[in-house]
Design a protein around this motif. Structure first.
Motif, PDB file in Angstrom:
ATOM      1  N   TYR A  13       0.840  -1.181   0.000  1.00 39.71           N
ATOM      2  CA  TYR A  13       0.000   0.000   0.000  1.00 39.71           C
ATOM      3  C   TYR A  13       0.885   1.243   0.000  1.00 39.71           C
ATOM      4  O   TYR A  13       2.061   1.186   0.360  1.00 39.71           O
ATOM      5  CB  TYR A  13      -0.939   0.011   1.210  1.00 39.71           C
ATOM      6  N   GLY A  14       0.322   2.363  -0.429  1.00 38.73           N
ATOM      7  CA  GLY A  14       1.095   3.600  -0.451  1.00 38.73           C
ATOM      8  C   GLY A  14       0.391   4.678  -1.247  1.00 38.73           C
ATOM      9  O   GLY A  14      -0.770   4.542  -1.638  1.00 38.73           O
ATOM     10  N   VAL A  15       1.116   5.741  -1.506  1.00 41.07           N
ATOM     11  CA  VAL A  15       0.586   6.880  -2.244  1.00 41.07           C
ATOM     12  C   VAL A  15       1.730   7.490  -3.066  1.00 41.07           C
ATOM     13  O   VAL A  15       2.891   7.450  -2.651  1.00 41.07           O
ATOM     14  CB  VAL A  15      -0.047   7.917  -1.283  1.00 41.07           C
ATOM     15  N   GLU A  16       1.388   8.001  -4.254  1.00 38.36           N
ATOM     16  CA  GLU A  16       2.382   8.612  -5.135  1.00 38.36           C
ATOM     17  C   GLU A  16       1.952  10.025  -5.504  1.00 38.36           C
ATOM     18  O   GLU A  16       0.771  10.286  -5.711  1.00 38.36           O
ATOM     19  CB  GLU A  16       2.533   7.801  -6.426  1.00 38.36           C
ATOM     20  N   PHE A  17       2.933  10.931  -5.608  1.00 43.20           N
ATOM     21  CA  PHE A  17       2.687  12.310  -6.030  1.00 43.20           C
ATOM     22  C   PHE A  17       3.691  12.679  -7.109  1.00 43.20           C
ATOM     23  O   PHE A  17       4.840  12.241  -7.063  1.00 43.20           O
ATOM     24  CB  PHE A  17       2.869  13.285  -4.859  1.00 43.20           C
ATOM     25  N   GLN A  18       3.246  13.513  -8.059  1.00 45.18           N
ATOM     26  CA  GLN A  18       4.168  14.025  -9.065  1.00 45.18           C
ATOM     27  C   GLN A  18       3.750  15.430  -9.483  1.00 45.18           C
ATOM     28  O   GLN A  18       2.571  15.694  -9.710  1.00 45.18           O
ATOM     29  CB  GLN A  18       4.217  13.127 -10.302  1.00 45.18           C
TER      30      GLN A  18
END
Length: 195
Positions: free
Chosen positions: A20-25
């Protein structure tokens, strides 16, 4: 040994996995200065009865933080600079917590029976380059450029793995050794062409 093994089911252990996790760009595509920043916060874990006392543990490739920063600056029609910075959390590893000495032998031992109980040091690196575009000749369709680059600019010796060995001066002491695959600055020169 799994190859041609008649009793594979007796050599493999079933378990659960979760990620699980989260990504930002954030990205900038226009202007003299372009580039992006990306960040990932992620976890990957396993739970196998009989390993790590049946508790969840991080997988070998679990990296909590991943940061990438890439930038390019167009100085003129012929000259541009670029840079890339990478940061990753260290990956988990199973290290001994103590040792057993018997008959002159030193045997590493994990007294808590914990899987992936430590992390190798964080990985980070900076790369830079300069691109020189060739002058375009009249009636010529061929394009070319030279790229001069430095990989690992500040000479970071990122450990790929950590192993243990007796100290050379005192065999009763054990020391951790960081093993780096690329541990120096690497210059590069490239010529690219299109026709």
């Amino acid at each position: 040994n799994l190859l041609l093994n008649e009793f594979v089911e007796a050599d493999l252990m079933n378990g659960k996995g979760r990620a699980y996790g989260v990504e930002f760009q954030v990205k900038k595509n226009y202007g003299a200065l372009t580039g992006w920043v990306s960040y990932t916060l992620a976890r990957t874990e396993r739970q196998v009865e009989g390993i790590n006392n049946g508790l969840w543990y991080p997988t070998r490739f679990d990296r909590l933080h991943n940061l990438n920063i890439t930038a390019a600056y167009q100085v003129s029609n012929r000259v541009s600079f670029s840079g890339n910075f990478v940061f990753n959390s260290g990956t988990p590893a199973t290290f001994p917590t103590n040792r057993i000495e018997t008959n002159g032998w030193i045997i590493p031992h994990n007294s808590e029976d914990r899987r992936n109980n430590y992390r190798i040091p964080d990985y980070h690196r900076l790369d830079i380059s300069v691109t020189l575009q060739q002058k375009q000749k009249a009636n010529k369709k061929r394009e070319g450029n030279w790229v001069f680059s430095l990989y690992n600019v500040y000479n970071r010796q990122n450990p790929f793995a950590v192993f243990f060995q007796p100290n050379k001066d005192n065999a009763q002491k054990t020391e951790a050794i960081n093993y780096s695959i690329i541990g120096s600055v690497i210059p590069g020169v490239t010529y690219n062409f299109k026709f």
